[in-house]
Design a protein around this motif. Sequence first.
Motif, PDB file in Angstrom:
ATOM      1  N   GLN A 392       0.831  -1.209   0.000  1.00 16.12           N
ATOM      2  CA  GLN A 392       0.000   0.000   0.000  1.00 16.12           C
ATOM      3  C   GLN A 392       0.866   1.260   0.000  1.00 16.12           C
ATOM      4  N   ALA A 393       1.983   1.215   0.732  1.00 13.60           N
ATOM      5  CA  ALA A 393       2.869   2.379   0.769  1.00 13.60           C
ATOM      6  C   ALA A 393       3.527   2.621  -0.579  1.00 13.60           C
ATOM      7  N   VAL A 394       3.905   1.521  -1.273  1.00  9.72           N
ATOM      8  CA  VAL A 394       4.496   1.684  -2.604  1.00  9.72           C
ATOM      9  C   VAL A 394       3.459   2.196  -3.582  1.00  9.72           C
ATOM     10  N   GLY A 395       2.240   1.668  -3.520  1.00  4.69           N
ATOM     11  CA  GLY A 395       1.180   2.109  -4.414  1.00  4.69           C
ATOM     12  C   GLY A 395       0.827   3.571  -4.208  1.00  4.69           C
ATOM     13  N   ALA A 396       0.921   4.058  -2.955  1.00  2.72           N
ATOM     14  CA  ALA A 396       0.620   5.460  -2.657  1.00  2.72           C
ATOM     15  C   ALA A 396       1.838   6.350  -2.822  1.00  2.72           C
ATOM     16  N   ARG A 397       2.911   5.805  -3.327  1.00  2.00           N
ATOM     17  CA  ARG A 397       4.152   6.541  -3.559  1.00  2.00           C
ATOM     18  C   ARG A 397       4.721   7.145  -2.280  1.00  2.00           C
ATOM     19  N   GLN A 398       4.473   6.434  -1.167  1.00  2.98           N
ATOM     20  CA  GLN A 398       5.037   6.884   0.095  1.00  2.98           C
ATOM     21  C   GLN A 398       6.402   6.243   0.353  1.00  2.98           C
ATOM     22  N   LEU A 399       6.729   5.196  -0.412  1.00  4.13           N
ATOM     23  CA  LEU A 399       7.958   4.453  -0.194  1.00  4.13           C
ATOM     24  C   LEU A 399       8.463   3.949  -1.535  1.00  4.13           C
ATOM     25  N   PRO A 400       9.731   4.175  -1.858  1.00  6.04           N
ATOM     26  CA  PRO A 400      10.273   3.636  -3.103  1.00  6.04           C
ATOM     27  C   PRO A 400      10.282   2.112  -3.072  1.00  6.04           C
ATOM     28  N   LEU A 401      10.182   1.522  -4.242  1.00  5.58           N
ATOM     29  CA  LEU A 401      10.115   0.060  -4.326  1.00  5.58           C
ATOM     30  C   LEU A 401      11.372  -0.591  -3.776  1.00  5.58           C
ATOM     31  N   ARG A 402      12.525  -0.011  -4.088  1.00 10.99           N
ATOM     32  CA  ARG A 402      13.769  -0.632  -3.611  1.00 10.99           C
ATOM     33  C   ARG A 402      13.817  -0.661  -2.092  1.00 10.99           C
ATOM     34  N   GLU A 403      13.456   0.424  -1.449  1.00 12.86           N
ATOM     35  CA  GLU A 403      13.422   0.435   0.014  1.00 12.86           C
ATOM     36  C   GLU A 403      12.350  -0.510   0.548  1.00 12.86           C
ATOM     37  N   ALA A 404      11.241  -0.616  -0.188  1.00 11.11           N
ATOM     38  CA  ALA A 404      10.194  -1.536   0.247  1.00 11.11           C
ATOM     39  C   ALA A 404      10.684  -2.981   0.207  1.00 11.11           C
ATOM     40  N   LEU A 405      11.458  -3.321  -0.844  1.00 14.04           N
ATOM     41  CA  LEU A 405      11.998  -4.688  -0.935  1.00 14.04           C
ATOM     42  C   LEU A 405      12.984  -4.967   0.185  1.00 14.04           C
ATOM     43  N   LEU A 406      13.848  -3.987   0.501  1.00 13.24           N
ATOM     44  CA  LEU A 406      14.779  -4.177   1.607  1.00 13.24           C
ATOM     45  C   LEU A 406      14.031  -4.310   2.937  1.00 13.24           C
ATOM     46  N   SER A 407      13.013  -3.473   3.124  1.00 13.15           N
ATOM     47  CA  SER A 407      12.223  -3.558   4.357  1.00 13.15           C
ATOM     48  C   SER A 407      11.494  -4.892   4.436  1.00 13.15           C
ATOM     49  N   GLN A 408      10.974  -5.342   3.297  1.00 14.91           N
ATOM     50  CA  GLN A 408      10.274  -6.621   3.271  1.00 14.91           C
ATOM     51  C   GLN A 408      11.188  -7.763   3.687  1.00 14.91           C
ATOM     52  N   ARG A 409      12.425  -7.769   3.163  1.00 18.69           N
ATOM     53  CA  ARG A 409      13.348  -8.839   3.518  1.00 18.69           C
ATOM     54  C   ARG A 409      13.703  -8.776   4.998  1.00 18.69           C
ATOM     55  N   THR A 410      13.902  -7.577   5.519  1.00 20.22           N
ATOM     56  CA  THR A 410      14.230  -7.449   6.948  1.00 20.22           C
ATOM     57  C   THR A 410      13.099  -7.974   7.822  1.00 20.22           C
ATOM     58  N   LEU A 411      11.861  -7.602   7.467  1.00 18.48           N
ATOM     59  CA  LEU A 411      10.726  -8.070   8.268  1.00 18.48           C
ATOM     60  C   LEU A 411      10.540  -9.572   8.142  1.00 18.48           C
ATOM     61  N   ILE A 412      10.773 -10.110   6.950  1.00 16.29           N
ATOM     62  CA  ILE A 412      10.658 -11.562   6.758  1.00 16.29           C
ATOM     63  C   ILE A 412      11.715 -12.292   7.588  1.00 16.29           C
ATOM     64  N   GLU A 413      12.942 -11.782   7.600  1.00 16.14           N
ATOM     65  CA  GLU A 413      13.983 -12.402   8.411  1.00 16.14           C
ATOM     66  C   GLU A 413      13.632 -12.355   9.892  1.00 16.14           C
ATOM     67  N   LEU A 414      12.979 -11.291  10.321  1.00 16.92           N
ATOM     68  CA  LEU A 414      12.563 -11.211  11.721  1.00 16.92           C
ATOM     69  C   LEU A 414      11.524 -12.282  12.040  1.00 16.92           C
ATOM     70  N   LEU A 415      10.537 -12.451  11.149  1.00 13.31           N
ATOM     71  CA  LEU A 415       9.523 -13.485  11.385  1.00 13.31           C
ATOM     72  C   LEU A 415      10.144 -14.881  11.340  1.00 13.31           C
ATOM     73  N   GLN A 416      11.085 -15.107  10.434  1.00 13.48           N
ATOM     74  CA  GLN A 416      11.757 -16.403  10.384  1.00 13.48           C
ATOM     75  C   GLN A 416      12.607 -16.627  11.634  1.00 13.48           C
ATOM     76  N   ALA A 417      13.239 -15.563  12.116  1.00 10.07           N
ATOM     77  CA  ALA A 417      14.013 -15.689  13.353  1.00 10.07           C
ATOM     78  C   ALA A 417      13.114 -16.047  14.532  1.00 10.07           C
ATOM     79  N   HIS A 418      11.906 -15.513  14.537  1.00  9.71           N
ATOM     80  CA  HIS A 418      10.965 -15.854  15.612  1.00  9.71           C
ATOM     81  C   HIS A 418      10.609 -17.335  15.572  1.00  9.71           C
ATOM     82  N   LEU A 419      10.338 -17.861  14.371  1.00  9.56           N
ATOM     83  CA  LEU A 419      10.039 -19.290  14.266  1.00  9.56           C
ATOM     84  C   LEU A 419      11.245 -20.140  14.652  1.00  9.56           C
TER      85      LEU A 419
END
Length: 451
Positions: A392-419
Motif C-alpha cells: 500500500q505504501a508503494v502504491g501510494a508513492r510513500q515508499l520507493p520500491l527498492r526500500e520496500a523490498l529491503l524492508s520486506q526482507r528485513t521483516l521476513i527475516e525477523l519473522l523467520q528468526a521468531h520461528l
Amino acid sequence: MSLFLRTARMYALLACIGSWGVGVRVACGTPNPCGPVLSSIEVIRCALAQSPEVRAEEQALAALRGRRSAAGTLLPSYPTLAVSLAQRTQRGANAATAQEHVRTLNWYVTLSQEIEVAGQRGVRLDVADAAVAAQVRRVAVAQQEVIAAALTAYYSLWSAQREQQLAVELSEVAGGLSNVASARAAQALLAPVESRVAQAEATRLTLLGVEARQRAATGQAVLATLLGLSATAPPSIDVQAVEPDPRVLPAPTDDLPALIARSLTLRGELAAAEMERTMLLQQVRLLRRTRVPNVTLSAFAQSDGFDELVLGGGLAMGVPLPAPLGPSRRGEISEAQARVVQSEAELDRVRRRVQQEVWQAAAAHHAQLEALALLTPAVVAQARMDLRALAQAVGARQLPLREALLSQRTLIELLQAHLNAQRGLLLSRVELLRATGLLAQSVPTSQGETP
C-alpha cells in the motif's frame, strides 16, 4: 496355540477395549493405533507403546529376572541315587564233590547330595539382583531416549508446518508487492528492472514454501517411523497447539549447579553404571566363594554277604589344589577385579558426559529464551502488519520500491528468526530435560502415571 500367543492376544483385546489408558486411541484392525490428530502427550504415549527399543530392553529385564529365579535354587545339583545288584556265590569245600554252591542276591542303594557350604547361593542372588537393578535403569534410559526422539520429531514437524504456513503468507504479501510494481512499470512510473526484482523476490519466497513443505514431509516420515506408522496412515498433528505444553516440557530452573546435581541423581545411565559396578564386585565375591569345594553327603543301605544288612553314611569333599594344578579361579578373579576398575573408569566417564550435556543444554536453552524475549508477540504482530502495509505504501508513492523490498526482507527475516527461536526453545528444552533426567518423570503416559 502357545501360552505366549494367547497372552499376547489377550492383551491386544484388552488394549482395544480399554484404549490403552487416556489419550492413545487404539483403533483395532486399523493401521494407525495412535489417533487421528496427535498432541505432544499422545506422541509420547504412542512412541513408548510402539518402540522396539523399549520392548527389547523390557525383554532383557524379563530374561534377567528369569536368571535371578534360577540363581535362587537351594541345591547346586540334583540328588544322585545309585542302585546296584550283585550275585554272591559260595563254593563248596571240595570242588570235585557234588556239594551244591550257595548263592545269594546282594543289593546296594546309595543316595548322595552335593551341598554348598560357602554361601554361594546368597552371593549369586546378589549378583542377579544387581544385574536386574542395572537393567531396570536401562529400561528407563530407553524410555527417556524414545521420548526425547519422539518429541524432537514432533516439534520439528510442528515447526516445519508453521514455517509452511508463514511461507504461504509471505508469498501472498510478496505477490501483492510484485503486482503493484508491475502495474507501476506498465504505467512507466517505475523502471522495468525494479519490477523484475520484485517478481524475483516473490519467486524466492515461493521457493521457501517449497522447502518448508519438503521439511514437513521429512519430519512426518521421521515421526511416523518412531510411532511405527505406515505411509498409508501418516501422523497428523495440531499445528495451532500452544507449545511448549507445560505438562510435557515444564520450565526448568536456571540454577546450573542444581541442574547438574539433579542429573547426577536422576540420570539412568549413571545409575546403570553404578549397578554394573556393584554387579562386578559381587561377581568377585562369588568367584572367591566358588573356590571353596562343595560337600557331598551320602547315605547308603546294602544287603551284603549272605543276608547281611549294612546301613551307613558318608561325607566327601574335593581337595583344593593351587594353580596351575587345580582350578583355583585365580585368573578369573584377576579378570573380574580388572573389570571392576574398568567399570569405575566408565562410571567417571559417564558422570563427566552427563555434566557436559547438562551444561551445554542449559546454555542453549538460556540463549533461546533470550532470543524469544527480544522477539515479543507485539514485535512479531507489528512486523506482520508492516509487511502487509508495504504494498500500500508503494502504491501510494510513500515508499520507493527498492526500500520496500529491503524492508520486506528485513521483516521476513525477523519473522523467520521468531520461528527459529521457537523451534530452538522447544528442542533445547527437550534436550535439557533429557540431560537432567527429568523428561521421563515429567511426562504423564496415562492418568496419574509417569514412565
